[in-house]
Scaffold this motif. Structure first.
Motif, short mmCIF file in Angstrom:
data_model
loop_
_atom_site.label_atom_id
_atom_site.label_comp_id
_atom_site.label_asym_id
_atom_site.label_seq_id
_atom_site.Cartn_x
_atom_site.Cartn_y
_atom_site.Cartn_z
N ASP A 150 0.86 -1.18 0.00
CA ASP A 150 0.00 0.00 0.00
C ASP A 150 0.90 1.23 0.00
O ASP A 150 1.48 1.58 1.02
CB ASP A 150 -0.89 -0.04 1.26
CG ASP A 150 -1.79 1.18 1.36
OD1 ASP A 150 -1.56 2.17 0.63
OD2 ASP A 150 -2.73 1.14 2.18
N LYS B 22 -11.22 -5.81 -4.05
CA LYS B 22 -10.03 -4.96 -4.18
C LYS B 22 -10.14 -4.21 -5.50
O LYS B 22 -10.29 -4.82 -6.56
CB LYS B 22 -8.77 -5.83 -4.15
CG LYS B 22 -7.54 -5.03 -3.86
CD LYS B 22 -6.32 -5.90 -3.64
CE LYS B 22 -5.09 -5.01 -3.58
NZ LYS B 22 -3.85 -5.76 -3.70
N THR B 44 -10.88 -2.67 -0.55
CA THR B 44 -9.48 -2.23 -0.51
C THR B 44 -9.28 -1.36 -1.74
O THR B 44 -9.35 -1.85 -2.86
CB THR B 44 -8.53 -3.44 -0.54
OG1 THR B 44 -8.88 -4.31 0.53
CG2 THR B 44 -7.09 -3.02 -0.41
N ARG B 46 -7.37 1.44 -4.25
CA ARG B 46 -6.13 2.05 -4.72
C ARG B 46 -6.47 2.99 -5.86
O ARG B 46 -7.29 2.65 -6.71
CB ARG B 46 -5.16 0.99 -5.26
CG ARG B 46 -4.75 -0.05 -4.24
CD ARG B 46 -3.55 0.42 -3.42
NE ARG B 46 -3.04 -0.66 -2.61
CZ ARG B 46 -3.51 -1.01 -1.42
NH1 ARG B 46 -4.54 -0.35 -0.91
NH2 ARG B 46 -3.00 -2.01 -0.74
N PHE B 82 -6.20 -7.28 -8.63
CA PHE B 82 -7.44 -6.59 -8.26
C PHE B 82 -8.67 -7.37 -8.74
O PHE B 82 -8.59 -8.12 -9.71
CB PHE B 82 -7.49 -5.19 -8.88
CG PHE B 82 -6.49 -4.24 -8.30
CD1 PHE B 82 -6.78 -3.54 -7.15
CD2 PHE B 82 -5.24 -4.09 -8.88
CE1 PHE B 82 -5.85 -2.67 -6.59
CE2 PHE B 82 -4.31 -3.23 -8.33
CZ PHE B 82 -4.61 -2.52 -7.18
#
Lengths: 190, 198
Positions: A150, B22, B44, B46, B82
């Motif tokens: 992350d 994700k 999650t 990003r 992902f």
């Protein structure tokens, strides 16, 4: 000290054009301490601060005395630098910096993070910093991404060169506090 | 947690994401969608964003975001890392849309792609009657400012997917952000579309 300063600075400057320029200038008037100081600035910040202002004389001359305001500034700071820092510490610190290699002992840089993928990372760089250029930070971010970490990354817009890390305090404080808030929330949630 | 109001077209994308998945959002802007998904669906999240203002807004929201372009955003990720990769209103700006979609499907299990449909009847009439290129609100800059979008229609995209052998899972039709379910003339009636491919 001078040779170490010269080496150190030339290693850090990166582009050949700058090395060439540094070489030519050094032969004429530039001491290694001054080169060292330049690596903390950027072309923009130097231009804003000094431009092509002459220090004490009114016309150009070829006697290689202090000419431009930037030269007297660098001379002053170069001298101050040698007064404030022990020459030996400079030698050892720069040598240690040279030896530092994050990927040492691993096949590739991403492998260096294989035991710390559960951590949360933040990487910051500055657009005008050529002592620690953004592409080095991006390499780190790429490696962290490839390791499925992350990672938060921002190349902060700034014209202050490497000095930005001392001057862009507000931006960095804000980013760090927001990042740390997030990390502490994550920790309390899990 | 309080449910936040999301822009309708982003809400339609959010509906395609399952709890705890994700998700990677390419060109995530101010992070509104990822923030919603993180809070309401426990994903999650990003993000990848080119502009500093967007990255700053994302960090403020407590999101994990990387500054970079689409290639920097995609190349580094390991295969199938992902569940879903999202690309909202960015496809018309991409030089190699087919290659980018393949990369999205390498990195993610499925790809969710949103773009304005130049086949929409009003856009067609604008060019026909007024003689001027339509300017969909999803692509903020007129032709002379900013990066150049490539106008494309729902059919164009379907043809591309067929040629590249990318299976279309579902299509969601939007009429000015709101979801519609037209039985005919989708290419005429949808002002924007969401494709889910895998």
């Amino acid at each position: 000290v001078k040779s170490a300063g010269r080496q150190y600075t030339l290693i850090q400057t990166g582009t050949t054009e700058i090395i060439m320029r540094a070489h030519i200038r050094m032969q004429v008037w530039l001491s290694p301490e001054m080169v060292g100081h330049i690596t903390y600035l950027s072309e923009d910040s130097m231009h804003q601060k000094f431009g092509r202002r002459l220090e004490t004389r009114e016309h150009f001359g070829y006697d290689f005395e202090t000419d431009f305001a930037i030269e007297s500034y660098l001379r002053y700071n170069g001298r101050r630098f040698t007064e404030r820092f022990d020459a030996n510490s400079f030698l050892y610190v720069t040598k240690a910096l040279d030896y530092f290699d994050l990927a040492n002992g691993y096949e590739k840089l991403p492998h260096a993070f294989q035991n710390s993928t559960d951590l949360t990372y933040m990487v910051l760089s500055f657009t005008s910093d050529w002592l620690y250029p953004a592409y080095h930070s991006k390499e780190l971010v790429s490696a962290l991404t490839a390791s499925d970490c992350d990672v938060t990354y921002l190349n902060i817009q700034s014209s202050w060169g490497h000095d930005a890390f001392l001057l862009e305090v507000d931006t960095m404080t804000k980013l760090l506090s927001q990042f740390l808030t997030r990390v502490s929330n994550q920790t309390t949630n899990t | 947690m309080m449910t936040q109001l999301l822009r309708p077209d982003l809400q339609a994308v959010a509906n395609l994401i399952q709890t705890r998945e994700k998700v990677l959002d390419l060109g995530c802007g101010d992070g509104a969608l990822l923030n919603y998904l993180q809070i309401n669906k426990n994903v999650t999240a990003r993000g990848v964003e080119l502009y500093e203002s967007g990255v700053l807004a994302c960090i403020e929201k407590g999101l994990s975001v990387r500054q970079g372009n689409l290639h920097e955003g995609l190349d580094d990720y390991p295969d199938q890392s992902f569940d879903a990769v999202i690309l909202s209103h960015t496809l018309p700006y991409i030089n190699d849309p087919a290659g980018t979609m393949c990369e999205m499907l390498r990195v993610g299990n499925r790809a969710i792609i949103t773009f304005p449909n130049f086949g929409y009847w009003r856009y067609r009439l604008e060019l026909l009657i007024l003689g001027r290129m339509p300017n969909p609100p999803e692509l903020p800059n007129p032709w002379e400012a900013g990066p150049r979008p490539r106008p494309m229609t729902l059919y164009d995209f379907e043809f591309l997917c067929a040629r590249e052998g990318i299976p279309i899972n579902q299509i969601i039709y939007l009429y000015h952000g709101r979801e519609i379910q037209p039985r005919w003339g989708q290419n005429l009636r949808a002002s924007a579309v969401i494709f889910e491919v895998r």
